[in-house]
Design a protein around this motif. Structure first.
Motif, PDB file in Angstrom:
ATOM      1  N   GLY A   1       0.755  -1.011  -0.610  1.00 25.09           N
ATOM      2  CA  GLY A   1       0.255  -0.321   0.223  1.00 25.09           C
ATOM      3  C   GLY A   1       0.352   1.389  -0.020  1.00 25.09           C
ATOM      4  O   GLY A   1       0.227   2.156   0.115  1.00 25.09           O
ATOM      5  N   TYR A   2       2.273   1.007  -0.208  1.00 25.58           N
ATOM      6  CA  TYR A   2       3.188   2.232  -0.233  1.00 25.58           C
ATOM      7  C   TYR A   2       4.006   2.231  -1.487  1.00 25.58           C
ATOM      8  O   TYR A   2       4.115   1.081  -1.434  1.00 25.58           O
ATOM      9  N   LEU A   3       4.778   3.139  -1.395  1.00 30.44           N
ATOM     10  CA  LEU A   3       5.850   3.569  -2.488  1.00 30.44           C
ATOM     11  C   LEU A   3       6.915   4.519  -1.959  1.00 30.44           C
ATOM     12  O   LEU A   3       6.474   5.112  -0.420  1.00 30.44           O
ATOM     13  N   ARG A   4       7.647   3.529  -2.074  1.00 30.80           N
ATOM     14  CA  ARG A   4       9.670   4.400  -1.460  1.00 30.80           C
ATOM     15  C   ARG A   4       9.797   4.723  -2.728  1.00 30.80           C
ATOM     16  O   ARG A   4      10.027   4.338  -4.071  1.00 30.80           O
ATOM     17  N   LEU A   5      10.229   6.194  -2.286  1.00 30.62           N
ATOM     18  CA  LEU A   5      10.602   7.348  -3.669  1.00 30.62           C
ATOM     19  C   LEU A   5      11.900   8.595  -2.966  1.00 30.62           C
ATOM     20  O   LEU A   5      12.285   8.242  -1.685  1.00 30.62           O
TER      21      LEU A   5
END
Length: 387
Positions: free
Chosen positions: A360-364
Motif C-alpha cells: 500500500g506504499y511506494l518508496r521514492l
C-alpha cells in the motif's frame, strides 16, 4: 545445475532489479527519472578523494589488518565516543568493505537454526534475507504510519519469545525516513536487558537528520554490552562505491566478526580507510550542504505528493526517502510501481520490496536533482489522473 538448498532462502534487493529495468528502458530511448536507488547524488568531498590519492602514493595499497587499520579504528572509536556519549576502545571496532557485512557477520556469529530475530517491517530487505539464510525464524515488527513509522511497544512485546536472540533496529530508517524517539529506545533497552537478547543497531543514516536529533541505543544503561552498532561512510559522505563501513561491539563479538572477515574478504581496502579518517576528522562543510539540500528536496517532494489526489505522504525526519500511502489509488503498490515506470518514466519501488507491511506504499528516493524531482512529480500527477 544443482545449488545448495540455502540459496532458495536468500533474497535480493529490488532496488537493483528496478534499476536494471529502468536502464534497459533508457537504452531503448525512454526518458527515466531515477527515484529507486538509495545513494546520494553528490560527489565524494574533494578532501576525501585527495586523501585517498595521497594514501596510494604513500603505499597504502597492500593488505592491512583484518579488523582494519589501527589508526582508522582509533578515529572511529573517538567519533563514536563523541557522538554516542560512551567510551569506545579501538579493539571494539571492526572495519568492513561497506556496512552491509556487519549485518551478515552479526547474524552468522550470533544466530543458530531455530533462533528468532525481530526486524523492522517495512525495512531493509537484507535483514530478513540473511535471517532466513541461516535457518532462523524472521519475526517482523510492523512500523506504523499512524505513529510516524515507529513501532508500538505492545507489538514488540508480543514479538518477543524465549527464542528471541536478536533485535534489529534502524533509525533513521530505510524505507520510511522515520526516526525513533528516545522513549522508544529506552523501552527496547529495558526489554533487551529483561529478556537477554542482543541489538543490531543500524545507524547508517544517523548523519542525515532534518528535525530532532539522533539518539543511539548505546546511550542507555547496559546496552553497550549487548549492542552491535552498524555505521559507515556511504550515505553521510557520499561514498557508496568506496565500500567503507564499520561495526562497534563488545570485544568478543569483534573477534568473531574479524574471523569472518579473514575468511571472506581478508581486509578492507587500505587507502579507502585513510580517506575515511579524513572524512571523519576533516571539514564537514560538504555534509552540511548535502543535508540542507536533501531537506529542501524533501519538502518539495512531500508537498508535491500530498497535492496529488489519492496519495498522502508523511514528512520524514531523516534519510532521503519518502514512503507515500497509495491505498486510495485503483492499483496495488506493485502494479503502481510498474505503471509509473512503464507509462510515466518514473522509477520507484513498491513498498512490498521492504516487507509485507509495506503493502500500500511506494518508496521514492529524493537523492536526485530538484529539477528531476519536480519533473517526476508532474509525471506522477499526470499518470495518476489517467488512472
Amino acid at each position: 545445475m544443482k545449488f545448495a538448498e540455502r540459496m532458495n532462502r536468500l533474497g535480493t534487493e529490488s532496488a537493483f532489479e528496478v534499476f536494471a529495468r529502468a536502464k534497459n528502458l533508457e537504452a531503448q530511448g525512454k526518458s527515466i527519472i531515477h527515484l529507486e536507488i538509495g545513494q546520494p547524488d553528490f560527489p565524494t568531498p574533494v578532501n576525501v578523494c585527495q586523501a585517498a590519492f595521497q594514501a596510494m602514493q604513500d603505499g597504502y595499497t597492500g593488505y592491512g589488518p583484518a579488523a582494519g587499520l589501527l589508526e582508522f579504528r582509533k578515529v572511529i572509536a573517538n567519533h563514536v565516543a563523541k557522538t554516542r556519549g560512551i567510551e569506545v576502545h579501538p579493539d571494539e571496532v571492526v572495519v568492513t568493505p561497506g556496512a552491509k557485512p556487519i549485518i551478515f557477520f552479526t547474524i552468522m556469529a550470533l544466530i543458530d537454526v531455530g533462533d528468532e530475530v525481530i526486524y523492522p517491517d517495512p525495512g531493509f530487505p537484507v535483514y530478513e534475507s540473511v535471517i532466513n539464510f541461516v535457518g532462523a525464524r524472521a519475526v517482523p515488527l510492523p512500523l506504523r504510519e499512524e505513529v510516524d513509522f515507529r513501532f508500538r511497544i505492545d507489538d514488540l512485546i508480543d514479538a518477543i519469545s524465549d527464542r528471541t536472540r536478536l533485535f534489529i533496529l534502524n533509525s533513521p530508517q530505510n524505507p520510511t525516513g522515520g526516526l525513533l524517539k528516545a522513549e522508544d529506545l529506552e523501552a527496547i533497552a529495558h526489554l533487551a536487558n529483561r529478556h537477554d537478547f542482543f541489538i543490531l543497531s543500524d545507524e547508517i543514516y544517523s548523519g542525515i537528520i532534518y528535525e530532532g536529533q539522533h539518539t543511539s541505543i548505546l546511550e542507555f544503561p547496559g546496552m553497550k554490552e549487548r549492542t552491535i552498532l552498524l555505521d559507515g561512510h556511504s550515505k553521510t559522505y557520499s561514498m557508496t562505491g568506496w565500500r567503507l563501513g564499520y561495526g562497534v561491539a563488545p570485544k568478543p563479538m569483534i573477534e568473531h566478526i574479524t574471523r569472518l572477515m579473514i575468511n571472506s574478504n581478508s581486509c578492507t581496502c587500505s587507502f579507502t580507510q585513510i580517506a575515511g579518517i579524513e572524512a571523519l576528522t576533516g571539514p564537514q562543510d560538504a555534509v552540511e550542504q548535502m543535508v540542507a539540500e536533501f531537506k529542501r528536496r524533501r519538502d518539495v517532494i512531500v508537498d508535491g505528493l500530498n497535492a496529488i489526489a489519492g496519495i498522502r505522504c508523511l514528512r520524514p525526519a531523516g534519510a532521503f526517502y519518502v514512503f507515500p500511502n497509495v491505498t486510495q489509488l485503483p492499483l496495488s503498490s506493485d502494479q503502481l510501481a510498474d505503471y509509473l515506470l512503464e507509462e510515466a518514466g518514473v522509477a520507484a519501488l513498491s513498498g512490498t520490496a521492504f516487507g509485507k507491511f509495506g503493502d500500500g506504499y511506494l518508496r521514492l528516493s529524493y537523492a536526485n536533482s530538484l529539477e528531476n524531482i519536480q519533473e517526476a512529480l508532474q509525471r506522477i500527477q499526470m499518470a495518476v489522473c489517467n488512472l
